[in-house]
Design a protein around this motif. Structure first.
Motif, PDB file in Angstrom:
ATOM      1  N   UNK A  31     -32.344   1.210 -52.047  1.00 26.12           N
ATOM      2  CA  UNK A  31     -31.768   1.885 -50.944  1.00 26.12           C
ATOM      3  C   UNK A  31     -32.812   2.532 -49.946  1.00 26.12           C
ATOM      4  N   UNK A  32     -32.497   2.753 -48.756  1.00 28.78           N
ATOM      5  CA  UNK A  32     -33.391   3.375 -47.823  1.00 28.78           C
ATOM      6  C   UNK A  32     -33.986   4.705 -48.356  1.00 28.78           C
ATOM      7  N   UNK A  33     -33.198   5.322 -48.812  1.00 28.20           N
ATOM      8  CA  UNK A  33     -33.378   6.648 -49.402  1.00 28.20           C
ATOM      9  C   UNK A  33     -34.400   6.625 -50.422  1.00 28.20           C
ATOM     10  N   UNK A  73     -41.175  -4.182 -45.648  1.00 26.12           N
ATOM     11  CA  UNK A  73     -40.132  -4.250 -46.618  1.00 26.12           C
ATOM     12  C   UNK A  73     -40.540  -3.963 -47.802  1.00 26.12           C
ATOM     13  N   UNK A  74     -39.489  -3.319 -48.409  1.00 22.52           N
ATOM     14  CA  UNK A  74     -39.871  -2.831 -50.170  1.00 22.52           C
ATOM     15  C   UNK A  74     -38.971  -3.556 -50.827  1.00 22.52           C
ATOM     16  N   UNK A  75     -39.184  -4.038 -52.226  1.00 25.07           N
ATOM     17  CA  UNK A  75     -38.527  -4.516 -53.094  1.00 25.07           C
ATOM     18  C   UNK A  75     -38.073  -3.477 -54.302  1.00 25.07           C
ATOM     19  N   UNK A  76     -37.310  -3.854 -54.901  1.00 21.25           N
ATOM     20  CA  UNK A  76     -37.021  -3.041 -56.088  1.00 21.25           C
ATOM     21  C   UNK A  76     -38.302  -2.836 -57.109  1.00 21.25           C
ATOM     22  N   UNK A  77     -38.027  -1.987 -58.099  1.00 19.58           N
ATOM     23  CA  UNK A  77     -39.221  -1.738 -59.005  1.00 19.58           C
ATOM     24  C   UNK A  77     -39.382  -2.972 -60.087  1.00 19.58           C
ATOM     25  N   UNK A 135     -35.130  -9.875 -52.877  1.00 17.22           N
ATOM     26  CA  UNK A 135     -34.372  -8.919 -52.105  1.00 17.22           C
ATOM     27  C   UNK A 135     -35.209  -7.782 -51.771  1.00 17.22           C
ATOM     28  N   UNK A 136     -35.137  -7.128 -50.522  1.00 18.74           N
ATOM     29  CA  UNK A 136     -36.054  -5.992 -50.167  1.00 18.74           C
ATOM     30  C   UNK A 136     -35.033  -5.419 -49.107  1.00 18.74           C
ATOM     31  N   UNK A 137     -35.629  -4.029 -48.743  1.00 17.59           N
ATOM     32  CA  UNK A 137     -35.190  -3.401 -47.711  1.00 17.59           C
ATOM     33  C   UNK A 137     -35.988  -3.365 -46.864  1.00 17.59           C
ATOM     34  N   UNK A 151     -30.797  -5.037 -45.330  1.00 12.94           N
ATOM     35  CA  UNK A 151     -31.412  -5.982 -46.279  1.00 12.94           C
ATOM     36  C   UNK A 151     -31.953  -7.036 -45.824  1.00 12.94           C
ATOM     37  N   UNK A 152     -33.079  -7.378 -46.352  1.00 11.74           N
ATOM     38  CA  UNK A 152     -33.765  -8.633 -46.066  1.00 11.74           C
ATOM     39  C   UNK A 152     -34.499  -9.188 -47.291  1.00 11.74           C
TER      40      UNK A 152
END
Length: 112
Positions: A50-52, A38-42, A84-86, A71-72
């Motif tokens: 976003x997934x993109x 899972x990736x978080x924002x910057x 929050x992560x993707x 979302x996760x």
């Protein structure tokens, strides 16, 4: 002279990246889809990307095809709190194993 030393400097690192040295292992069968990372924002207070946006940062894989896991959230080591992560899923496309470095750490992917 230094170009002759380069192999000696790289040799000790050769065994450092293996499935046993990864932070976590994800096992799946060819055709099976499973959570990979899972990736978080910057920033620590940023919304999930976003997934993109994640796909521009994620390493290429020969063994899985990535897909949006929605979302996760996860506890970020850098932020020291839940963020929050993707989520990123992977579907096994070829048997084998590889270790990839993602934002959350190293993941060994084993596809059977």
């Amino acid at each position: 002279m230094y170009h002759r030393l380069a192999p000696l400097l790289l040799f000790p690192l050769a065994g450092c990246v293996s499935t046993s040295s990864a932070d976590v292992t994800r096992e799946l069968a060819v055709g099976q889809t499973a959570h990979i990372t899972a990736y978080r924002g910057d920033g620590c207070n940023a919304p999930a990307p976003s997934f993109e946006a994640v796909m521009r940062r994620i390493p290429k894989s020969d063994l899985v095809r990535y897909s949006d896991g929605g979302l996760s959230s996860r506890v970020s080591n850098q932020c020291k709190k839940r963020v929050p992560t993707r989520a990123v899923n992977g579907t096994g496309i070829k048997a084998g194993s590889e270790v990839k470095r993602y934002q959350s750490g190293t993941v060994a992917i084993v596809v059977k």
